[in-house]
Each structure stands twice: as structure tokens, then as C-alpha cells.
Design a protein around this motif. Structure first.
Motif, short mmCIF file in Angstrom:
data_model
loop_
_atom_site.label_atom_id
_atom_site.label_comp_id
_atom_site.label_asym_id
_atom_site.label_seq_id
_atom_site.Cartn_x
_atom_site.Cartn_y
_atom_site.Cartn_z
N LEU A 24 42.89 40.09 37.16
CA LEU A 24 43.14 38.65 37.27
C LEU A 24 41.83 37.89 37.20
O LEU A 24 40.79 38.36 37.69
CB LEU A 24 43.84 38.32 38.59
CG LEU A 24 45.26 38.85 38.81
CD1 LEU A 24 45.72 38.51 40.22
CD2 LEU A 24 46.22 38.29 37.78
N GLN A 25 41.88 36.72 36.57
CA GLN A 25 40.77 35.78 36.58
C GLN A 25 41.36 34.38 36.80
O GLN A 25 42.52 34.14 36.46
CB GLN A 25 39.99 35.80 35.26
CG GLN A 25 39.48 37.17 34.87
CD GLN A 25 38.60 37.14 33.61
OE1 GLN A 25 37.82 36.21 33.40
NE2 GLN A 25 38.74 38.16 32.78
N SER A 26 40.55 33.48 37.34
CA SER A 26 41.02 32.10 37.50
C SER A 26 39.81 31.18 37.47
O SER A 26 38.92 31.27 38.32
CB SER A 26 41.78 31.93 38.81
OG SER A 26 42.37 30.65 38.87
N THR A 73 44.09 27.03 36.11
CA THR A 73 42.99 27.77 35.50
C THR A 73 42.82 27.33 34.06
O THR A 73 43.81 27.04 33.36
CB THR A 73 43.22 29.29 35.55
OG1 THR A 73 42.12 29.96 34.91
CG2 THR A 73 44.50 29.69 34.84
N TYR A 82 46.66 32.07 37.27
CA TYR A 82 45.67 33.10 36.94
C TYR A 82 45.81 33.50 35.46
O TYR A 82 46.86 33.27 34.84
CB TYR A 82 45.88 34.35 37.79
CG TYR A 82 45.76 34.15 39.27
CD1 TYR A 82 44.55 34.33 39.94
CD2 TYR A 82 46.87 33.76 40.03
CE1 TYR A 82 44.44 34.14 41.31
CE2 TYR A 82 46.78 33.58 41.39
CZ TYR A 82 45.56 33.76 42.02
OH TYR A 82 45.46 33.57 43.38
N CYS A 99 39.67 37.92 42.73
CA CYS A 99 39.63 38.38 41.34
C CYS A 99 38.34 39.16 41.07
O CYS A 99 37.40 38.63 40.46
CB CYS A 99 39.73 37.19 40.39
SG CYS A 99 41.19 36.17 40.60
#
Length: 243
Positions: A12-14, A26, A94, A132
Motif C-alpha cells: 500500500l502507498q498513500s 491519495t 490507498y 505503508c
């Protein structure tokens, strides 16, 4: 000038640029404020140390979208620590299974220190939010005497092995970068993610100009896109044998 290139990959990235408490969105690619914050954290720079943060904020920034990922939404609840009253339901967005190449251009000595900090970070790095973490080492390489445009155009494709097996390789990748000296800003966009202050009491961000450039899919000298190692290959082989 030199360029430090990073591989930003994780479950996951945000990367928020305009979020309110009950709705944390995001962007579709890492923000400059988020990546500068990551570098500052690795170097052990405090949020309110504007003297040490200023050189990082002045770095020229760009990012390449190697694996766009999937936007997902999560609902979260919270309670007040003292009164235990329920807080409003919040939405958190995300990017799942995304991979980016981010790069910063600037003084070689400063980038050397940042590269070393990423290898032995003062604080654990994260991709936009503390929930994350990255899945692999962040630092790709430090390119002495290079230009941001050239590095983002030539670093081999960093998409995950499983993604490259399941998807047809694109002809081009999208690069989002700040304009260079003397470059026209025509057809450029603006984002409010230029860090001015990371102080928790009064965070401030300014506008910066961003150009979107398509670049041909870069490949390594041996003709491959990136490392073909996939830790799940062994499991796939066992499944084929059992069929």
C-alpha cells in the motif's frame, strides 16, 4: 548536479496533497512533500528543523509511474482518548501494488548523504503514511553529473515480476517532473505539494509546476526490463507439477 533515484514499492502507498480529517485521499503518484519527508526522516531531520529541511525542499523532483496500482478505500473509526466519545467515520484511500521510480536532482554531496541515510535510516521509512512500509530497499542508484530527465527516461522498468508476466509491456511510461531551468511551462500543471514547513502545528505547502512526459519503456543492457527474480516462482512450479 547529480540525481538520486528511488524505487517506491509496497503493498500500500498513500500520497495525499489535499486531505481533510474525514476524507484522506491519495494522488496517483508520489508527491514531492511525501518523498522529501521520507528523505528527511531517513536522515534524522526533525519536522521543525527548517534550516536542514530547506535544502531538501529545494531539490528538483520527478517521478515515473512504472506500475499504476489500484486505488482502494478503507473506512476507519476512532475514539477520543479522554472522553472515549466516538469520532466521525473517516475514509482513507490507498494505492495497492503500485511501483514508482522517484528521483531528486541537486548537489552531489547532499545526495550522497541522503543515499547513505536511506541505507541506514534514522527512522523507519514509509510510503506516504506510517501504515505503508516499502517492500524492498528504496535506493536504486546515485548518478553523478546526471540530469533528472535522463535518469527517469533510462532507469530500467521497475514493475514487479508478476505484473510483467500478466500484463503486456507498455510502449511508454508516464513521467511527472518539475520544469528545468529555462524550460517553458506551457501545458504544465500545478500541484500544492512543495514543502514549506513540516511543523505539525502549522504545515505549509506551496504550488509547484509539473510537466507530464511520456518516455519509451526503458530496458536494461541485457534486454531485460528489471530483475526477473520472483519469490513465488517456486510455488508456481509446484502447482504445475501437481496439475
Amino acid at each position: 548536479m547529480s540525481v538520486l533515484a528511488l524505487r517506491l514499492a509496497g503493498p500500500l502507498q498513500s500520497w495525499g496533497a489535499a486531505s481533510r480529517f474525514t476524507r484522506r485521499t491519495t494522488e496517483s503518484a508520489p508527491t514531492k512533500s511525501g518523498v522529501v519527508g521520507l528523505l528527511a526522516s531517513a536522515a534524522g531531520i526533525d519536522r521543525d528543523d527548517e534550516t536542514r529541511l530547506a535544502p531538501l525542499a529545494a531539490l528538483r523532483f520527478g517521478v515515473r509511474i512504472d506500475q499504476p496500482g489500484t486505488r482502494i478505500r478503507d473506512f476507519q473509526t476512532a475514539h477520543h482518548a479522554v472522553t472515549e466519545a466516538s469520532m466521525p467515520l473517516s475514509e482513507r484511500f490507498y494505492l495497492a501494488d503500485a511501483v514508482f521510480v522517484a528521483a531528486v536532482e541537486g548537489d552531489h554531496a547532499l545526495l550522497t548523504n541522503l543515499r547513505d541515510a536511506l541505507r541506514t535510516p534514522a527512522y523507519p521509512p514509509f510510503l506516504g503514511r506510517r501504515s505503508c512500509p516499502p517492500t524492498e530497499p528504496l535506493c536504486l542508484d546515485l548518478y553523478k553529473g546526471a540530469r533528472l530527465e535522463d535518469v527517469l527516461a533510462n532507469v530500467p522498468w521497475q514493475a514487479s515480476a508478476w505484473y510483467r508476466k500478466r500484463r503486456q509491456a507498455p510502449q511508454n511510461l508516464v513521467v511527472l517532473r518539475e520544469i528545468g531551468a529555462g524550460e517553458s511551462a506551457r501545458n504544465a500543471d500545478v500541484l500544492r505539494d512543495q514543502p514549506v514547513s513540516f511543523d505539525a502545528a502549522h504545515r505549509r505547502h506551496a504550488l509547484r509546476t509539473v510537466i507530464s512526459d511520456p518516455v519509451p519503456l526503458p530496458i536494461a543492457a541485457d534486454g531485460s526490463s528489471t530483475d526477473d527474480h520472483d519469490p513465488f516462482d517456486a510455488l508456481a512450479a509446484l502447482e504445475e507439477e501437481s496439475d
